[in-house]
Structure formats: structure tokens, C-alpha cells
Design a protein around this motif. Structure first.
Motif, short mmCIF file in Angstrom:
data_model
loop_
_atom_site.label_atom_id
_atom_site.label_comp_id
_atom_site.label_asym_id
_atom_site.label_seq_id
_atom_site.Cartn_x
_atom_site.Cartn_y
_atom_site.Cartn_z
N LEU A 1 0.85 -1.19 0.00
CA LEU A 1 0.00 0.00 0.00
C LEU A 1 0.89 1.23 0.00
O LEU A 1 1.72 1.40 0.89
CB LEU A 1 -0.91 0.01 1.23
CG LEU A 1 -1.71 1.30 1.46
CD1 LEU A 1 -2.73 1.52 0.34
CD2 LEU A 1 -2.41 1.27 2.82
N GLU A 2 0.72 2.08 -1.00
CA GLU A 2 1.45 3.35 -1.06
C GLU A 2 0.44 4.48 -0.97
O GLU A 2 -0.52 4.54 -1.75
CB GLU A 2 2.26 3.45 -2.35
CG GLU A 2 3.26 2.30 -2.51
CD GLU A 2 4.46 2.67 -3.36
OE1 GLU A 2 5.16 3.64 -3.02
OE2 GLU A 2 4.70 1.97 -4.36
N VAL A 3 0.65 5.36 0.00
CA VAL A 3 -0.27 6.47 0.24
C VAL A 3 0.42 7.78 -0.14
O VAL A 3 1.52 8.06 0.33
CB VAL A 3 -0.71 6.51 1.72
CG1 VAL A 3 -1.67 7.68 1.95
CG2 VAL A 3 -1.36 5.20 2.12
N VAL A 4 -0.24 8.54 -0.99
CA VAL A 4 0.30 9.84 -1.42
C VAL A 4 -0.52 10.94 -0.75
O VAL A 4 -1.72 11.07 -1.00
CB VAL A 4 0.24 9.99 -2.95
CG1 VAL A 4 0.87 11.32 -3.36
CG2 VAL A 4 0.95 8.82 -3.63
N LEU A 5 0.12 11.70 0.12
CA LEU A 5 -0.53 12.83 0.79
C LEU A 5 -0.30 14.07 -0.07
O LEU A 5 0.83 14.52 -0.22
CB LEU A 5 0.05 13.02 2.19
CG LEU A 5 -0.01 11.80 3.12
CD1 LEU A 5 0.63 12.14 4.47
CD2 LEU A 5 -1.44 11.31 3.30
N VAL A 6 -1.38 14.58 -0.62
CA VAL A 6 -1.29 15.69 -1.58
C VAL A 6 -1.75 16.98 -0.93
O VAL A 6 -2.85 17.06 -0.37
CB VAL A 6 -2.16 15.42 -2.82
CG1 VAL A 6 -2.03 16.55 -3.83
CG2 VAL A 6 -1.79 14.11 -3.45
N SER A 7 -0.91 17.99 -0.99
CA SER A 7 -1.26 19.29 -0.45
C SER A 7 -0.62 20.37 -1.32
O SER A 7 0.07 20.07 -2.28
CB SER A 7 -0.78 19.44 1.00
OG SER A 7 0.64 19.56 1.03
N ASP A 8 -0.87 21.61 -0.96
CA ASP A 8 -0.26 22.72 -1.67
C ASP A 8 1.03 23.17 -1.01
O ASP A 8 1.60 24.19 -1.39
CB ASP A 8 -1.25 23.90 -1.74
CG ASP A 8 -2.44 23.58 -2.63
OD1 ASP A 8 -2.26 22.80 -3.59
OD2 ASP A 8 -3.53 24.08 -2.36
N GLN A 9 1.46 22.41 0.01
CA GLN A 9 2.71 22.73 0.69
C GLN A 9 3.87 22.06 -0.04
O GLN A 9 3.70 21.07 -0.75
CB GLN A 9 2.67 22.26 2.14
CG GLN A 9 1.50 22.84 2.93
CD GLN A 9 1.55 24.35 2.98
OE1 GLN A 9 2.61 24.93 3.17
NE2 GLN A 9 0.41 24.99 2.80
N PRO A 10 5.11 22.55 0.13
CA PRO A 10 6.27 21.89 -0.49
C PRO A 10 6.34 20.44 -0.08
O PRO A 10 6.05 20.08 1.06
CB PRO A 10 7.47 22.70 0.07
CG PRO A 10 6.89 24.03 0.39
CD PRO A 10 5.48 23.77 0.85
N SER A 11 6.68 19.59 -1.02
CA SER A 11 6.70 18.15 -0.75
C SER A 11 7.87 17.77 0.14
O SER A 11 8.93 18.37 0.12
CB SER A 11 6.78 17.36 -2.07
OG SER A 11 7.98 17.68 -2.75
N ALA A 12 7.65 16.72 0.94
CA ALA A 12 8.70 16.17 1.79
C ALA A 12 8.42 14.70 1.95
O ALA A 12 7.35 14.31 2.41
CB ALA A 12 8.70 16.86 3.16
N GLU A 13 9.35 13.87 1.56
CA GLU A 13 9.16 12.41 1.61
C GLU A 13 9.12 11.95 3.06
O GLU A 13 9.90 12.40 3.90
CB GLU A 13 10.29 11.73 0.88
CG GLU A 13 10.07 10.27 0.64
CD GLU A 13 9.05 10.02 -0.46
OE1 GLU A 13 8.61 8.89 -0.61
OE2 GLU A 13 8.69 10.99 -1.15
#
Length: 222
Positions: free
Chosen positions: A207-219
Motif C-alpha cells: 500500500l502506497e499512500v500519497v498525501l497531496v497538499s499545496d505545501q512543499p513536498s517532503a518524503e
């Protein structure tokens, strides 16, 4: 007498001593339990979700809306996926950067056909941070339940913070109980009597979950 009639008869006999003016069930059961545990900011709630997802061995990633297509393409390529099943209402731009063959979710798709598909990409209905749980409700961007149970690799996109709540009670307030709800807390797993963990028994092994926001990405490492 049919099995149905026997069961209903037992229920009727069990309720024989209940007065007609007794308090209705929905009023008799107290529901004054805590709606969430602790006082967290929105950012802290999202962090808790990410931590609990990772604790359940889900792979957690973060990106902005503009980075989402490239992120999904990278996850599919990293998995070596050649085919992906797509819910009918999934945003087309999410897969625009990937050249993986897209298989439309159709009622005619058999479990054997789905088992040959490498991955599935969906959105979600809501995510509960305290339990690290993602809920699907069969909406157009999530598809039928079987497409998230048969393929071995599930990429689920969660919009942050709009689709993130603190607790299960708060999640329930957003859900329609008449819809086919699937509750996901990490990859499918079970353990035998010796506590040997086996993944992929009741659903996707990964299971891979992608948290999407308008903030700069951070792994988020998991």
C-alpha cells in the motif's frame, strides 16, 4: 418452517419481555465518548496520520498537486508496473505522466483478470489519523471494492488536509453508512498462532499512500 422464520421467531421470543414504551435503542445507548484524543493542530493531525500509516508498513509519500502526476508515474515505474486498473471517476491528469497501460474498471472484469493487473490507483473518502486508517466508499474516483482488494499494489491519494480527520468517530460523521465502505489500515496482513506475519492475504501486499497538499513536498520514510 424456513431458516429465516426460525431466526425471526427466536428474535421475537427474545424481545418478548421488552415493553412497548421502552426507550428506543438510538436513545438508550449513550454516545458521549471522546470524539478525539488530545488537542492537535491540523499539521499535527496530518503528521500523526503519516506516522501511523508508516507504522502499519504502508509507504507514505508527499507531494503538491502539481507534482502528483510525476509522483504516481514514479511509483508505478519503481514497482515495474505494466498495467493499472483505473476507477471511472479518477482524475485523468493523475496518470498523465505515466505510460502504463490503463485498464478501465468494469463490472465484467473477473477476479482472475484483476489478479493479472499490476497496480490500482484510487482516491479515498476520508482518513483517520489516530488509527492510520483510510476509508474508501466506492465513489467514482475509488471504484468498486474488488479493484482495491485483488491487485497486489494499491496507490491511494489522500488530499491534505481536507480528507484528514483525527479519529474514527469524526470519520464516521463524513461517511454514508449505506455505501460499501472499505477500511484500510496498512497493507493486508494476518498472523498465524506463532505470530508469523503474512502480508497480501486479504488484499494488496503493498500500500502506497500519497498525501497531496499545496505545501512543499517532503518524503516520509517508512
Amino acid at each position: 418452517m424456513s431458516s429465516r422464520e426460525r431466526i425471526l421467531g427466536r428474535v421475537q421470543r427474545a424481545l418478548g419481555d421488552v415493553r412497548e414504551d421502552d426507550t428506543p435503542y438510538e436513545e438508550a445507548v449513550r454516545r458521549d465518548y471522546l470524539r478525539e484524543h488530545g488537542d492537535r493542530s491540523v499539521a499535527e493531525t496530518v503528521e500523526l496520520l503519516a506516522e501511523n500509516l508508516a507504522d502499519y508498513r504502508a509507504l507514505v509519500h508527499r507531494c503538491t498537486e502539481a507534482e502528483l502526476a510525476a509522483t504516481i508515474a514514479g511509483l508505478l515505474a519503481g514497482r515495474g508496473s505494466r498495467t493499472v486498473v483505473v476507477p471511472p471517476g479518477l482524475e485523468p491528469s493523475w496518470l498523465a505522466a505515466s505510460d502504463v497501460e490503463q485498464i478501465e474498471d468494469r463490472a465484467e472484469n473477473t477476479p482472475h483478470e484483476l489478479d493479472r493487473i499490476d497496480s490500482v490507483v484510487t482516491a479515498c473518502a476520508v482518513a483517520a489519523a489516530e488509527t492510520g486508517t483510510i476509508v474508501l466508499d466506492g465513489g467514482p474516483d475509488q471504484g468498486r471494492r474488488r479493484i482495491t482488494l485483488v491487485p497486489d499494489h494499491h496507490i491511494c491519494v489522500v488530499r491534505v488536509p481536507d480528507q484528514v480527520v483525527s479519529s474514527v468517530p469524526q470519520a464516521l460523521q463524513r461517511l454514508d453508512p449505506t455505501r460499501p465502505l472499505t477500511w484500510i489500515s496498512g497493507p493486508s496482513a494476518t498472523s498465524d498462532i506463532e505470530l508469523d506475519r503474512v502480508e497480501g492475504v486479504h488484499g494488496p501486499r503493498t500500500l502506497e499512500v500519497v498525501l497531496v497538499s499545496d505545501q512543499p513536498s517532503a518524503e516520509v520514510n517508512s
